[in-house]
Motif scaffolding. Structure first.
Motif, PDB file in Angstrom:
ATOM      1  N   ALA A 119      21.704   8.759 -20.169  1.00  0.00           N
ATOM      2  CA  ALA A 119      20.242   8.721 -20.105  1.00  0.00           C
ATOM      3  C   ALA A 119      19.707   9.955 -19.402  1.00  0.00           C
ATOM      4  O   ALA A 119      18.713  10.561 -19.835  1.00  0.00           O
ATOM      5  CB  ALA A 119      19.788   7.455 -19.375  1.00  0.00           C
ATOM      6  N   LYS A 120      20.360  10.353 -18.315  1.00  0.00           N
ATOM      7  CA  LYS A 120      19.898  11.530 -17.565  1.00  0.00           C
ATOM      8  C   LYS A 120      20.061  12.796 -18.391  1.00  0.00           C
ATOM      9  O   LYS A 120      19.169  13.655 -18.407  1.00  0.00           O
ATOM     10  CB  LYS A 120      20.687  11.645 -16.265  1.00  0.00           C
ATOM     11  CG  LYS A 120      20.202  12.754 -15.355  1.00  0.00           C
ATOM     12  CD  LYS A 120      20.921  12.732 -14.016  1.00  0.00           C
ATOM     13  CE  LYS A 120      20.397  13.833 -13.106  1.00  0.00           C
ATOM     14  NZ  LYS A 120      21.101  13.836 -11.792  1.00  0.00           N
ATOM     15  N   ARG A 121      21.191  12.930 -19.100  1.00  0.00           N
ATOM     16  CA  ARG A 121      21.415  14.126 -19.909  1.00  0.00           C
ATOM     17  C   ARG A 121      20.424  14.221 -21.062  1.00  0.00           C
ATOM     18  O   ARG A 121      20.007  15.322 -21.440  1.00  0.00           O
ATOM     19  CB  ARG A 121      22.849  14.120 -20.465  1.00  0.00           C
ATOM     20  CG  ARG A 121      23.944  14.350 -19.438  1.00  0.00           C
ATOM     21  CD  ARG A 121      23.915  15.752 -18.864  1.00  0.00           C
ATOM     22  NE  ARG A 121      24.066  16.764 -19.885  1.00  0.00           N
ATOM     23  CZ  ARG A 121      25.236  17.235 -20.297  1.00  0.00           C
ATOM     24  NH1 ARG A 121      26.360  16.758 -19.788  1.00  0.00           N
ATOM     25  NH2 ARG A 121      25.294  18.180 -21.226  1.00  0.00           N
ATOM     26  N   LEU A 122      20.049  13.075 -21.623  1.00  0.00           N
ATOM     27  CA  LEU A 122      19.139  13.074 -22.776  1.00  0.00           C
ATOM     28  C   LEU A 122      17.668  13.020 -22.372  1.00  0.00           C
ATOM     29  O   LEU A 122      16.785  13.221 -23.204  1.00  0.00           O
ATOM     30  CB  LEU A 122      19.445  11.893 -23.691  1.00  0.00           C
ATOM     31  CG  LEU A 122      20.836  11.828 -24.317  1.00  0.00           C
ATOM     32  CD1 LEU A 122      20.964  10.601 -25.200  1.00  0.00           C
ATOM     33  CD2 LEU A 122      21.136  13.085 -25.118  1.00  0.00           C
ATOM     34  N   GLY A 123      17.413  12.702 -21.095  1.00  0.00           N
ATOM     35  CA  GLY A 123      16.026  12.583 -20.659  1.00  0.00           C
ATOM     36  C   GLY A 123      15.352  11.335 -21.167  1.00  0.00           C
ATOM     37  O   GLY A 123      14.143  11.332 -21.428  1.00  0.00           O
ATOM     38  N   VAL A 124      16.131  10.253 -21.304  1.00  0.00           N
ATOM     39  CA  VAL A 124      15.582   8.981 -21.777  1.00  0.00           C
ATOM     40  C   VAL A 124      15.874   7.909 -20.737  1.00  0.00           C
ATOM     41  O   VAL A 124      16.577   8.135 -19.756  1.00  0.00           O
ATOM     42  CB  VAL A 124      16.193   8.574 -23.141  1.00  0.00           C
ATOM     43  CG1 VAL A 124      15.878   9.622 -24.192  1.00  0.00           C
ATOM     44  CG2 VAL A 124      17.705   8.373 -23.024  1.00  0.00           C
ATOM     45  N   SER A 125      15.341   6.719 -20.944  1.00  0.00           N
ATOM     46  CA  SER A 125      15.594   5.619 -20.020  1.00  0.00           C
ATOM     47  C   SER A 125      17.009   5.083 -20.235  1.00  0.00           C
ATOM     48  O   SER A 125      17.561   5.190 -21.338  1.00  0.00           O
ATOM     49  CB  SER A 125      14.587   4.493 -20.241  1.00  0.00           C
ATOM     50  OG  SER A 125      14.808   3.879 -21.500  1.00  0.00           O
ATOM     51  N   PRO A 126      17.628   4.491 -19.189  1.00  0.00           N
ATOM     52  CA  PRO A 126      18.945   3.871 -19.372  1.00  0.00           C
ATOM     53  C   PRO A 126      18.942   2.825 -20.478  1.00  0.00           C
ATOM     54  O   PRO A 126      19.932   2.672 -21.198  1.00  0.00           O
ATOM     55  CB  PRO A 126      19.230   3.251 -17.998  1.00  0.00           C
ATOM     56  CG  PRO A 126      18.457   4.102 -17.036  1.00  0.00           C
ATOM     57  CD  PRO A 126      17.210   4.474 -17.775  1.00  0.00           C
ATOM     58  N   ARG A 127      17.815   2.123 -20.630  1.00  0.00           N
ATOM     59  CA  ARG A 127      17.727   1.114 -21.685  1.00  0.00           C
ATOM     60  C   ARG A 127      17.858   1.758 -23.058  1.00  0.00           C
ATOM     61  O   ARG A 127      18.563   1.234 -23.930  1.00  0.00           O
ATOM     62  CB  ARG A 127      16.389   0.377 -21.566  1.00  0.00           C
ATOM     63  CG  ARG A 127      16.185  -0.705 -22.625  1.00  0.00           C
ATOM     64  CD  ARG A 127      14.846  -1.401 -22.435  1.00  0.00           C
ATOM     65  NE  ARG A 127      14.616  -2.419 -23.449  1.00  0.00           N
ATOM     66  CZ  ARG A 127      13.516  -3.151 -23.523  1.00  0.00           C
ATOM     67  NH1 ARG A 127      12.556  -2.988 -22.630  1.00  0.00           N
ATOM     68  NH2 ARG A 127      13.377  -4.054 -24.476  1.00  0.00           N
ATOM     69  N   THR A 128      17.189   2.896 -23.252  1.00  0.00           N
ATOM     70  CA  THR A 128      17.288   3.594 -24.532  1.00  0.00           C
ATOM     71  C   THR A 128      18.706   4.096 -24.767  1.00  0.00           C
ATOM     72  O   THR A 128      19.242   3.993 -25.879  1.00  0.00           O
ATOM     73  CB  THR A 128      16.308   4.774 -24.579  1.00  0.00           C
ATOM     74  OG1 THR A 128      14.970   4.284 -24.478  1.00  0.00           O
ATOM     75  CG2 THR A 128      16.456   5.561 -25.872  1.00  0.00           C
ATOM     76  N   ALA A 129      19.321   4.636 -23.722  1.00  0.00           N
ATOM     77  CA  ALA A 129      20.694   5.127 -23.855  1.00  0.00           C
ATOM     78  C   ALA A 129      21.643   3.996 -24.233  1.00  0.00           C
ATOM     79  O   ALA A 129      22.524   4.163 -25.089  1.00  0.00           O
ATOM     80  CB  ALA A 129      21.143   5.780 -22.549  1.00  0.00           C
TER      81      ALA A 129
END
Length: 330
Positions: free
Chosen positions: A288-298
């Motif tokens: 999530a951090k690498r993609l810049g998205v929420s953990p839920r999305t990851a």
């Protein structure tokens, strides 16, 4: 002739003979090609490894060759996957080198004559960046990971950016693909484009980085907290390497206004990046951090990939992805 595609001479001779004599077995092929049976079997092993032959249902014939059109597609796809894997290794090496440069430079004692200047805290970082911008005459290039920025931060950056662009300084920025779903960032990008700035996006970015005039590079000391401290690097060799890192990412990044293209397997960039991170053992939170998205999305993207790969574990997902050609085989 096909050695450039990974097919050695013996394997190519066996393949061509199988196309012309599909009913012949190992013994007959050896006689036909003036090769030993061991050489023919070795060629068959290589062809099987490359998926250019399949078991045959015909009695007395162990394998049958796939058609040349399919064979060329298989070989080209394999080579493309190997090139992609090599590119990934190069980018990973450059990213690791950039982080190592920042960390090691931060250990040096402060000195106005050194090639590395330490900045502690957000105020020092902000003031030093302002000085670099005021002295810039050619270009400011930026990696901006971390997902969407606040509307207030984006608004505050317009004044300095406008001043740079009015002076003829080129601005090139790479954001994460995830900002395409953040309207304030899209509004800011439109503003930048209208004023002459250039913006592209990438599924992942190696490190937060700003380079001024290809002379000074600013990197965070701690990638988990960019506000804690930074280092300003001015060594010619170091900055040249970081400029090369930026250019390699810029060339593959997607301009805003264009839809990110799927990879050769039809995976959108975010899914492809997630798959590679899964195979490298990243947790959902790290992805999530690498993609810049929420953990839920990851978690959702990872779960969807595992379901499509019929995998019950991340290790199995990596194995199945390699088997399907979604990831390069080890």
């Amino acid at each position: 002739m096909l050695d450039v595609l990974g097919l050695d001479t013996d394997a190519e001779r066996v393949y061509r003979a199988m196309l012309g004599h599909p009913r012949e077995g190992v013994v007959q092929l050896a006689l036909l090609l003036s090769m030993s049976e061991e050489q023919v079997r070795s060629g068959l092993d290589r062809l099987s490894e490359l998926a250019l032959v399949h078991p045959s249902a015909q009695e007395g014939v162990g394998f049958r060759a796939v058609g040349p059109e399919t064979a060329m597609e298989v070989l080209l796809a394999r080579q493309q996957a190997e090139l992609a894997a090599q590119q990934m290794r190069v980018e990973a090496s450059r990213a690791a080198a950039a982080q190592l440069i920042a960390e090691c430079s931060a250990l040096r004692p402060r000195s106005p004559d050194a090639d590395a200047e330490q900045l502690i805290g957000p105020d020092e970082i902000r003031e030093r960046l302002a000085r670099l911008a005021s002295r810039a005459t050619e270009e400011i290039t930026t990696f901006a990971p971390g997902g969407a920025h606040t509307a207030a931060d984006l608004e505050a950056s317009r004044g300095p950016n406008a001043e740079l662009l009015e002076r003829g300084v080129r601005i090139r920025t790479v954001y994460l693909d995830s900002v395409r779903n953040h309207q304030p960032t899209l509004d800011h990008v439109d503003w930048l484009n209208n004023h002459g700035g250039q913006v592209r996006t990438s599924p992942t970015l190696p490190i937060r980085m700003i380079i001024a005039d290809r002379c000074n590079a600013v990197l965070p000391i701690d990638t988990s907290d960019a506000r804690a401290g930074a280092v300003v690097l001015s060594g010619a060799g170091t900055v040249a390497a970081l400029c090369a890192l930026f250019e390699s990412v810029w060339q593959t990044a997607t301009p805003l206004g264009h839809t990110p293209r799927a990879d050769p397997n039809g995976l959108p960039p975010q899914e492809s990046a997630t798959l590679h991170l899964l195979a490298q053992g990243y947790t959902d939170e790290a992805i999530a951090k690498r993609l810049g998205v929420s953990p839920r999305t990851a978690r959702r993207v990872a779960a969807d990939l595992m379901e499509r790969l019929s995998a019950r574990s991340r290790f199995q997902a990596g194995v199945n992805a390699a088997h399907h050609g979604w990831l390069p085989k080890p």
